[in-house]
Design an enzyme around this catalytic site. Sequence first.
Site, PDB file in Angstrom:
ATOM      1  N   HIS A   1       0.833  -1.206   0.000  1.00 60.57           N
ATOM      2  CA  HIS A   1       0.000   0.000   0.000  1.00 60.57           C
ATOM      3  C   HIS A   1       0.867   1.254   0.000  1.00 60.57           C
ATOM      4  O   HIS A   1       0.426   2.314   0.423  1.00 60.57           O
ATOM      5  CB  HIS A   1      -0.936   0.007   1.210  1.00 60.57           C
ATOM      6  CG  HIS A   1      -1.675  -1.278   1.398  1.00 60.57           C
ATOM      7  ND1 HIS A   1      -1.244  -2.260   2.262  1.00 60.57           N
ATOM      8  CD2 HIS A   1      -2.778  -1.759   0.794  1.00 60.57           C
ATOM      9  CE1 HIS A   1      -2.069  -3.296   2.193  1.00 60.57           C
ATOM     10  NE2 HIS A   1      -3.007  -3.026   1.323  1.00 60.57           N
ATOM     11  N   ALA A   2       2.121   1.094  -0.410  1.00 60.72           N
ATOM     12  CA  ALA A   2       3.050   2.222  -0.577  1.00 60.72           C
ATOM     13  C   ALA A   2       3.436   2.920   0.720  1.00 60.72           C
ATOM     14  O   ALA A   2       3.259   4.126   0.888  1.00 60.72           O
ATOM     15  CB  ALA A   2       2.492   3.233  -1.577  1.00 60.72           C
TER      16      ALA A   2
END
Length: 135
Positions: free
Chosen positions: A76-77
């Site tokens: 999810h970065a």
Amino acid sequence: MEIDQARTTQLGELIDRHNRYQSDVGAQSGEPALDQNRSIDPEGRYVLFVGICTHLGCVPIGGGAGDFNGWFCPCHAAHFDTSGRTRKGPAPYNLYIPRYEWNGETIVTMIDPTQGRPMSDEQLESVIYGKPLED
Ligand code: FES
């Protein structure tokens, strides 16, 4: 350069301003998350933390990945800096620091957080390789 980046980062730049330990998941130790408080050695050459993203538990990519030249979790970065501190994205906490003892040179002894004593070879193997422990 990496050490300088980590050492000059101010607490005000951090998402999570506390060190957190593997044995106290979610708790604040009260210790500021300065690189000086996260490094094994006074010079800041070595850091040791758990490579599990504090968002949902994926394994971040290392080797200078992400916007802060540290670790990046592609799930999810989430971006972590060279000191393992969450800097951008959804991870709410810095990477957890395991309990350990250092001999001042090259030997790190991992400490079982539930027993407060050095991990056995079997425990250490389980932690490193993810093998299930037998009773
Ligand atoms: Fe790492 Fe979501 S599990 S960003």
